[in-house]
Design an enzyme around this catalytic site. Sequence first.
Site, mmCIF file in Angstrom:
data_model
loop_
_atom_site.group_PDB
_atom_site.id
_atom_site.type_symbol
_atom_site.label_atom_id
_atom_site.label_comp_id
_atom_site.label_asym_id
_atom_site.label_seq_id
_atom_site.Cartn_x
_atom_site.Cartn_y
_atom_site.Cartn_z
ATOM 1 N N HIS A 161 32.182 44.376 35.118
ATOM 2 C CA HIS A 161 31.385 44.728 36.416
ATOM 3 C C HIS A 161 31.087 45.887 36.100
ATOM 4 O O HIS A 161 31.124 46.845 35.283
ATOM 5 C CB HIS A 161 32.567 44.647 37.444
ATOM 6 C CG HIS A 161 33.357 43.781 38.139
ATOM 7 N ND1 HIS A 161 34.772 43.303 37.978
ATOM 8 C CD2 HIS A 161 32.868 42.399 38.187
ATOM 9 C CE1 HIS A 161 34.818 42.324 38.544
ATOM 10 N NE2 HIS A 161 33.819 41.632 38.820
ATOM 11 N N CYS A 248 39.734 48.075 41.329
ATOM 12 C CA CYS A 248 39.678 46.706 41.643
ATOM 13 C C CYS A 248 41.113 46.266 42.450
ATOM 14 O O CYS A 248 40.696 45.278 43.224
ATOM 15 C CB CYS A 248 40.170 45.895 40.294
ATOM 16 S SG CYS A 248 38.862 46.516 38.944
HETATM 17 N N1 GLY Z 1 41.030 39.366 35.767
HETATM 18 C C1 GLY Z 1 40.024 39.883 36.777
HETATM 19 C C2 GLY Z 1 38.720 39.103 36.837
HETATM 20 O O1 GLY Z 1 38.261 38.626 35.929
HETATM 21 O O2 GLY Z 1 38.133 38.924 38.037
#
Ligand code: GLY
Length: 260
Positions: A161, A248
Amino acid sequence: MTLVAITREVSPSLERCELTHREQEPIDLALAMDQHRAYERALEALGCRLFRLPGSPDLPDCVFIEDIAVVLDEVAILTRPGAAARRPETPVVGATLETLRPLAEIREPGTLDGGDVLVAGRTLFVGLSTRTNGEGIEQLGRLAEPLGYRVQPAEVDACLHLKSAVTRIAERTLLIQPKWVDAALFEGWQLIKVAPSEPHAANALRVGHAVLYASAYPRTRARIEARGLRVLAVDQSELAKAEGGVTCCSLIFEGQRRRG
Ligand code: GLY
């Protein structure tokens, strides 16, 4: 200012999580749950009012709640995650957010993960990644630009990300891994680069005037503290194996906003 933090429990099926840039390795589930509780306590210690949502055995990645919404002062935008298996995570999060903000949503064929959206004042930097597509970015623009935001796409390379590569740690300061995103996009911002020996260290979570940060990155932490910022370190060894970081695991925003 009251900060709200929404978190979600670690799923008992965490080991079946999505993996993009990491190989699968054994995860100590009990330790992951303990570490996540310590993270939640740290958020409370930093002044957040915690809303803890239940996990589900059917949603291996549900602890990574950041990907499910982009919360602005004016609106909460439910995402359409790029990984199809993660799309059933949205209803429970939406039900909580609609008590706190007017809701909008990203629709098919758009995909957008909250981990790709870096809110930096009135600029939304949005990662063009394996999870977020151009249509998702355009839809975000159509929702946010009338509210006075500017949407700036940012290509990311070699990471999951945008916020794997760059996060905001103070009013005008970003922590960045310049190998994964073009630093020139952030002209006018003060940039702190990760220590070369800690390539994954750019993910930090600003909470009020403090920074919540993974204990795995002491050299980069020293660079942050050298700028006079307070850092609270948490151990995230197990969720890191699931490709998660400190941003996250929560949605953090100011709690008091009038409903539209
Ligand atoms: N394991 C986090 C994701 O891939 O969204």
